[in-house]
Design an enzyme around this catalytic site. Structure first.
Site, PDB file in Angstrom:
ATOM      1  CG  ASN A 119      16.150  26.825  18.930  1.00  0.00           C
ATOM      2  OD1 ASN A 119      17.208  26.446  19.404  1.00  0.00           O
ATOM      3  ND2 ASN A 119      15.897  28.100  18.694  1.00  0.00           N
ATOM      4  CD  GLU A 141      24.506  34.264  21.605  1.00  0.00           C
ATOM      5  OE1 GLU A 141      23.475  34.803  21.154  1.00  0.00           O
ATOM      6  OE2 GLU A 141      25.620  34.812  21.573  1.00  0.00           O
ATOM      7  CB  CYS A 199      16.556  33.013  20.070  1.00  0.00           C
ATOM      8  SG  CYS A 199      17.863  32.927  18.844  1.00  0.00           S
ATOM      9  CD  GLU A 203      26.808  31.121  20.056  1.00  0.00           C
ATOM     10  OE1 GLU A 203      25.729  30.989  19.446  1.00  0.00           O
ATOM     11  OE2 GLU A 203      27.314  30.224  20.750  1.00  0.00           O
TER      12      GLU A 203
END
Ligand code: NDP
Length: 487
Positions: A151, A248, A282, A461
């Site tokens: 994405n 993630e 997400c 992150e």
């Protein structure tokens, strides 16, 4: 059909494989093959590891300031090439150019810039122990692997390479086979900026190549972005030689709109958190809980703005703000969820079908879709759809909506809209999610750590803690006094 072939990028150059094996990359807005990509066969895999070993020897011997200088040059080049790189991302992903132009490369460059600035300031510690003392050094981990989703291909590559490289590690990155070009462009930028060969290698292929990375004994850490199920497989493989992992993963995040919210702002957030990147984000707030007192007003404005302000079509047209889904297969999956929503009794407020816009009639488009009067037990409310499908649910009571919002195995993100500051903070503190917004949704600056609770992830992150996670602490005890030995 294009006859252009993209190679793997190893040790500073595009490297041809020996098997000749390749796969097609398809433009989601046209369903035409735009280029072929060579698979990282055994020859490439072996070269990538050898090269990473050499790269690590050179890169880790440089000072943090020297590395920072080189990375900042890469940031400058990324910004200079913004338009060209944005177009590549649009062709690979199907997302609108109006997004890629101002988000994908910019937010990728921001993260590299942030970690390049942070790394030279990282300190070890020193502590006396009687007459002796010890000190600690923050040392790089070694060869790391990054595995990315489709994405935000270039942005994900930047988010993983920024902290890894700034801390003195090297990274072998595998982009999704659906979107392999962005990472190669980043690799070229790094080389041009002066990053030594082998510090950032790109290997192509599907799950098998990802799995090879997760099992190879020379790789010390894996940073993965993708689905929960794949994340579980990656962790299992990584356990074979106890690699560190960062995960993630997916989400099914709640947005709670209280009766005192600014409704226009809340509608903006709900639309951004469901229709940006055609819903393939997400952190999307796919469960929108709206207080009964403002429910009618909210859905009226939502319907009006969804039907009037969204332009579906050729993603390269700067006016288009809803692009094509990544593949025909994914479009079908999203449409199947929509059918399930209808069958399970949700009311379709708007959308609910595929679209074939005249500017891109063969693309994988789905109309922006809103279901209202949803129940928590519906499949569309429980499972991540990863498309432009919003579920609106009504609520009355604060503690009840918190319990409903938390009633999921996922915990990536959450949002609250309320002008009552006490309530906003009280509620957000009780939501089981790692990335939260109050009176906002979706912003993710480099300085802010992001990652999931529960099944949505492990580790973070961005932010200071991510730099730490790319280092290992070495403790060194120094004897100043006589050794006290019984022997
Ligand atoms: P996938 O899990 O399907 O794939 C992610 C990556 O893993 C791809 O590069 C894929 O290769 C690779 N892969 C597949 N199988 C294996 C394996 N056995 N071992 C190692 N690697 C493997 O995710 P998607 O690409 O479909 O991305 C969508 C998902 O990503 C959604 O769930 C979304 O929520 C999540 N996501 C999470 C983010 C976060 O920050 N939390 C951000 C963005 C997305 P290939 O595709 O080439 O087969």
């Amino acid at each position: 059909m294009s006859d252009h072939t993209l190679f793997n990028f190893v040790h500073g150059e595009l490297l041809e494989n020996t098997s000749g094996q390749s796969f097609d990359v398809i433009n989601p807005a046209t369903n035409e093959v735009i280029y072929k990509t060579q698979v990282a066969d055994e020859f490439i895999q072996q070269k990538a590891i050898e090269s990473a070993r050499q790269g690590f020897a050179t890169w880790s011997a440089m000072t943090a300031v020297e590395r920072s200088r080189v990375l900042l040059k890469a940031v400058e080049l990324l910004r200079e090439r913004n338009d060209e790189l944005a177009k590549i991302e649009v062709l690979d992903t199907g997302k609108p150019i109006q997004e890629a132009d101002c988000v994908d490369i910019e937010t990728g460059a921001d993260v590299i810039e942030y970690f390049a600035g942070l790394a030279p300031a990282q300190l070890g510690s020193q502590q006396p122990v009687g007459e002796d003392f010890f000190y600690t050094r923050k040392e790089p981990i070694g060869i790391c692997a990054g595995i990315g989703a489709w994405n935000y291909p270039l942005q994900i590559a930047c988010w993983k390479s920024g902290p890894a490289l700034a801390a003195g590690n090297v990274l072998i990155f595998k982009p999704s086979e659906e979107t392999p070009r962005g990472a190669v462009e980043l690799a070229k930028v790094f080389i041009e900026a002066g990053v030594p060969p082998g510090v950032f290698n790109v290997v192509h292929g599907a799950g098998e190549v990802g799995q090879w990375l997760t099992t190879h004994p020379a790789i010390e850490k894996v940073s993965f972005t993708g689905e929960v199920g794949t994340g579980q497989k990656v962790m299992q493989s990584a356990a074979s030689n106890l690699k560190e992992v960062t995960m993630e993963l997916g989400g099914k995040s709640p947005l709670i709109v209280f009766e005192d919210a600014e409704i226009t702002e809340a509608v903006s957030a709900a639309m951004l958190g469901n229709f940006y990147t055609q819903g393939e984000v997400c952190t999307n707030c796919t469960r929108v809980y709206v207080h009964k007192a403002v429910y009618e007003e909210f859905i009226q404005e939502l319907k009006q703005r969804t039907e009037n302000n969204i332009i579906v079509g050729d993603p390269l047209d700067p006016k288009v703000n809803l692009g094509a889904l990544i593949s025909k297969k994914h479009q079908k999956l999203v449409l199947d969820y929509i059918e399930m929503g209808k069958q399970q009794g949700a009311t379709l407020l708007t959308g609910g079908h595929a679209v074939s816009p005249s500017s891109a009639p063969d693309g994988n488009f789905v109309a922006p879709t809103v279901f209202i009067d949803c129940r928590d037990d519906m499949t569309i409310v429980k499972e991540e759809i990863f498309g432009p499908v919003m579920c609106v649910l009504a609520f009355e009571d604060e503690s009840d909506v918190i319990a409903r919002a938390n009633n999921t195995e996922l915990g990536l993100a959450a949002g609250v809209f309320s002008q009552n500051i006490k309530r906003a903070h009280r509620v957000i503190h009780q939501l089981n999610a790692g990335i939260c917004w109050i009176n906002s949704y979706g912003n993710s600056p480099a300085e802010m750590p992001v990652g999931g609770y529960k099944r949505s992830g492990i580790g973070r992150e961005n932010g200071v803690e991510t730099l730490n996670s790319y280092t290992q602490t070495k403790s060194i005890y120094v004897g100043m006094s006589q050794i006290d030995s019984p022997f």
